[in-house]
Design a protein around this motif. Sequence first.
Motif, PDB file in Angstrom:
ATOM      1  N   GLY A 254      41.488  31.847  46.175  1.00  0.00           N
ATOM      2  CA  GLY A 254      42.880  31.712  46.594  1.00  0.00           C
ATOM      3  C   GLY A 254      43.863  32.305  45.618  1.00  0.00           C
ATOM      4  N   LEU A 255      43.523  32.334  44.325  1.00  0.00           N
ATOM      5  CA  LEU A 255      44.423  32.962  43.365  1.00  0.00           C
ATOM      6  C   LEU A 255      44.379  34.466  43.567  1.00  0.00           C
ATOM      7  CD1 LEU A 255      43.819  31.032  40.030  1.00  0.00           C
ATOM      8  CD2 LEU A 255      45.747  30.843  41.587  1.00  0.00           C
ATOM      9  N   ASP A 256      45.530  35.080  43.485  1.00  0.00           N
ATOM     10  CA  ASP A 256      45.638  36.520  43.686  1.00  0.00           C
ATOM     11  C   ASP A 256      46.172  37.135  42.403  1.00  0.00           C
ATOM     12  OD1 ASP A 256      46.512  39.132  44.419  1.00  0.00           O
ATOM     13  OD2 ASP A 256      46.668  38.487  46.501  1.00  0.00           O
ATOM     14  N   ASP A 257      45.418  38.055  41.825  1.00  0.00           N
ATOM     15  CA  ASP A 257      45.796  38.634  40.534  1.00  0.00           C
ATOM     16  C   ASP A 257      47.153  39.329  40.548  1.00  0.00           C
ATOM     17  OD1 ASP A 257      44.813  40.744  42.089  1.00  0.00           O
ATOM     18  OD2 ASP A 257      43.966  41.790  40.361  1.00  0.00           O
ATOM     19  N   VAL A 258      47.627  39.766  41.707  1.00  0.00           N
ATOM     20  CA  VAL A 258      48.928  40.429  41.755  1.00  0.00           C
ATOM     21  C   VAL A 258      50.037  39.460  41.343  1.00  0.00           C
ATOM     22  CG1 VAL A 258      49.635  40.024  44.163  1.00  0.00           C
ATOM     23  CG2 VAL A 258      50.238  42.159  43.045  1.00  0.00           C
ATOM     24  N   PHE A 259      49.820  38.154  41.552  1.00  0.00           N
ATOM     25  CA  PHE A 259      50.825  37.158  41.199  1.00  0.00           C
ATOM     26  C   PHE A 259      50.675  36.634  39.778  1.00  0.00           C
ATOM     27  CE2 PHE A 259      50.538  36.517  45.942  1.00  0.00           C
ATOM     28  CZ  PHE A 259      51.729  37.183  46.216  1.00  0.00           C
ATOM     29  N   SER A 260      49.728  37.166  39.021  1.00  0.00           N
ATOM     30  CA  SER A 260      49.629  36.780  37.616  1.00  0.00           C
ATOM     31  C   SER A 260      50.828  37.334  36.847  1.00  0.00           C
ATOM     32  CB  SER A 260      48.319  37.271  36.991  1.00  0.00           C
ATOM     33  OG  SER A 260      48.280  38.685  36.974  1.00  0.00           O
ATOM     34  N   ASN A 261      51.487  38.305  37.425  1.00  0.00           N
ATOM     35  CA  ASN A 261      52.739  38.846  36.884  1.00  0.00           C
ATOM     36  C   ASN A 261      53.869  37.993  37.456  1.00  0.00           C
ATOM     37  OD1 ASN A 261      55.243  40.465  37.213  1.00  0.00           O
ATOM     38  ND2 ASN A 261      54.066  41.987  36.071  1.00  0.00           N
ATOM     39  N   THR A 262      54.598  37.291  36.584  1.00  0.00           N
ATOM     40  CA  THR A 262      55.624  36.366  37.069  1.00  0.00           C
ATOM     41  C   THR A 262      56.764  37.069  37.790  1.00  0.00           C
ATOM     42  OG1 THR A 262      56.695  36.362  34.900  1.00  0.00           O
ATOM     43  CG2 THR A 262      55.115  34.597  35.354  1.00  0.00           C
ATOM     44  N   VAL A 263      57.021  38.328  37.472  1.00  0.00           N
ATOM     45  CA  VAL A 263      58.062  39.073  38.190  1.00  0.00           C
ATOM     46  C   VAL A 263      57.677  39.204  39.656  1.00  0.00           C
ATOM     47  CG1 VAL A 263      59.137  41.346  38.454  1.00  0.00           C
ATOM     48  CG2 VAL A 263      58.934  40.326  36.185  1.00  0.00           C
ATOM     49  N   ARG A 264      56.424  39.567  39.923  1.00  0.00           N
ATOM     50  CA  ARG A 264      55.987  39.725  41.308  1.00  0.00           C
ATOM     51  C   ARG A 264      55.938  38.380  42.038  1.00  0.00           C
ATOM     52  NH1 ARG A 264      52.825  44.026  38.776  1.00  0.00           N
ATOM     53  NH2 ARG A 264      51.052  42.647  38.504  1.00  0.00           N
ATOM     54  N   LEU A 265      55.540  37.337  41.335  1.00  0.00           N
ATOM     55  CA  LEU A 265      55.539  36.002  41.934  1.00  0.00           C
ATOM     56  C   LEU A 265      56.964  35.583  42.287  1.00  0.00           C
ATOM     57  CD1 LEU A 265      54.042  33.408  42.706  1.00  0.00           C
ATOM     58  CD2 LEU A 265      54.272  32.673  40.325  1.00  0.00           C
ATOM     59  N   ARG A 266      57.885  35.775  41.374  1.00  0.00           N
ATOM     60  CA  ARG A 266      59.289  35.405  41.602  1.00  0.00           C
ATOM     61  C   ARG A 266      59.900  36.231  42.730  1.00  0.00           C
ATOM     62  NH1 ARG A 266      62.670  32.548  38.415  1.00  0.00           N
ATOM     63  NH2 ARG A 266      64.896  32.999  38.513  1.00  0.00           N
TER      64      ARG A 266
ATOM     65  N   MET B 192      41.495  34.803  33.123  1.00  0.00           N
ATOM     66  CA  MET B 192      41.134  34.143  34.365  1.00  0.00           C
ATOM     67  C   MET B 192      40.777  35.210  35.382  1.00  0.00           C
ATOM     68  SD  MET B 192      43.557  31.852  36.917  1.00  0.00           S
ATOM     69  CE  MET B 192      44.815  31.880  35.736  1.00  0.00           C
ATOM     70  N   THR B 193      39.632  35.103  35.965  1.00  0.00           N
ATOM     71  CA  THR B 193      39.224  35.986  37.044  1.00  0.00           C
ATOM     72  C   THR B 193      39.803  35.459  38.339  1.00  0.00           C
ATOM     73  OG1 THR B 193      37.171  36.415  35.870  1.00  0.00           O
ATOM     74  CG2 THR B 193      37.241  37.021  38.184  1.00  0.00           C
ATOM     75  N   THR B 194      40.302  36.350  39.171  1.00  0.00           N
ATOM     76  CA  THR B 194      40.917  35.886  40.403  1.00  0.00           C
ATOM     77  C   THR B 194      40.363  36.619  41.600  1.00  0.00           C
ATOM     78  OG1 THR B 194      42.696  37.464  40.122  1.00  0.00           O
ATOM     79  CG2 THR B 194      43.086  35.265  39.287  1.00  0.00           C
ATOM     80  N   THR B 195      40.495  35.963  42.755  1.00  0.00           N
ATOM     81  CA  THR B 195      40.025  36.559  43.997  1.00  0.00           C
ATOM     82  C   THR B 195      41.012  36.240  45.090  1.00  0.00           C
ATOM     83  OG1 THR B 195      38.826  34.627  44.767  1.00  0.00           O
ATOM     84  CG2 THR B 195      37.623  36.120  43.325  1.00  0.00           C
TER      85      THR B 195
END
Length: 112
Positions: free
Chosen positions: A15-27, A1-4
């Motif tokens: 609106g999706l931010d690739d930094v949050f594709s990592n669930t640790v960073r999202l959590r 998935m490409t994100t911006t």
Amino acid sequence: MTTTTGGGTPGTDPGLDDVFSNTVRLRLCAYLSGCEEADFQAVQDYCGLTQPTLSKNVTVLADRGYVAVAKVASGRYTRTRLRLTDDGRVALDGHVAALQAIVGQARAQHDA
């Protein structure tokens, strides 16, 4: 998935931010969004991470400007405090809203 993080281009999800594709960073950011600041150890315990893993992810978020890191003297020790920045809060809120929109569109498609 490409994100911006902006208006998007064909094939991307605005609106999706690739930094949050990592669930640790999202959590981690989700946890910090619920408080003014948190002790590194409390975040580590909540996320169930080792110190090096949390540290690595905090560095990524700090480099992006999403998390502020402060060292605070506490008796004989120095404690690390983490805080979600305004930019981090905006990015997290935008990411969550984009995920909700994706789910909403998928459900609407099935209801049609």
